[in-house]
Design a protein around this motif. Sequence first.
Motif, PDB file in Angstrom:
ATOM      1  N   SER A   4       0.822  -1.211   0.000  1.00  0.00           N
ATOM      2  CA  SER A   4       0.000   0.000   0.000  1.00  0.00           C
ATOM      3  C   SER A   4       0.855   1.260   0.000  1.00  0.00           C
ATOM      4  O   SER A   4       0.429   2.292  -0.518  1.00  0.00           O
ATOM      5  CB  SER A   4      -0.984   0.003   1.167  1.00  0.00           C
ATOM      6  N   TYR A  40     -11.134   1.071   0.581  1.00  0.00           N
ATOM      7  CA  TYR A  40     -11.319  -0.105   1.414  1.00  0.00           C
ATOM      8  C   TYR A  40     -12.775  -0.527   1.385  1.00  0.00           C
ATOM      9  O   TYR A  40     -13.664   0.294   1.610  1.00  0.00           O
ATOM     10  CB  TYR A  40     -10.900   0.200   2.861  1.00  0.00           C
ATOM     11  N   ARG A  45      -9.186  -4.409  -0.078  1.00  0.00           N
ATOM     12  CA  ARG A  45      -8.651  -3.097  -0.472  1.00  0.00           C
ATOM     13  C   ARG A  45      -8.652  -3.063  -1.984  1.00  0.00           C
ATOM     14  O   ARG A  45      -8.430  -4.091  -2.620  1.00  0.00           O
ATOM     15  CB  ARG A  45      -7.192  -2.962  -0.013  1.00  0.00           C
ATOM     16  N   THR A  62      -6.490  -5.224  -4.475  1.00  0.00           N
ATOM     17  CA  THR A  62      -5.057  -5.348  -4.193  1.00  0.00           C
ATOM     18  C   THR A  62      -4.652  -6.795  -3.913  1.00  0.00           C
ATOM     19  O   THR A  62      -3.518  -7.164  -4.166  1.00  0.00           O
ATOM     20  CB  THR A  62      -4.623  -4.440  -3.021  1.00  0.00           C
TER      21      THR A  62
END
Length: 99
Positions: A4, A40, A45, A62
């Motif tokens: 991230s 989110y 995510r 992700t």
Amino acid sequence: MADSNELRRAIREDRKLRLLYRSDTGEETERIVWPIILGYGEATRLIVAWCELRQDFRHFRTDRMIEIEVLEATNGLRKGDLRRRWERWREEQRSRSGH
């Protein structure tokens, strides 16, 4: 899973990302995307991005990103322009669906 910090850096610096991405069917594709937002959901995510391959805005989970590379190339737009374009697109999508 994608880092991230790298995703945030790409968004902050308006850098393009190269993704090796696995779809929900297991197909792996390489995409060049222009990330806008790291969001989110309840259990995941995702990034909202402009996808060069599809020439449209897309959401990428992700947890399905196999590899990411922050590219030197930028999206070439003025700061905030891509986000404003996405916001207009999102409003158009909501209007079409009646929400």
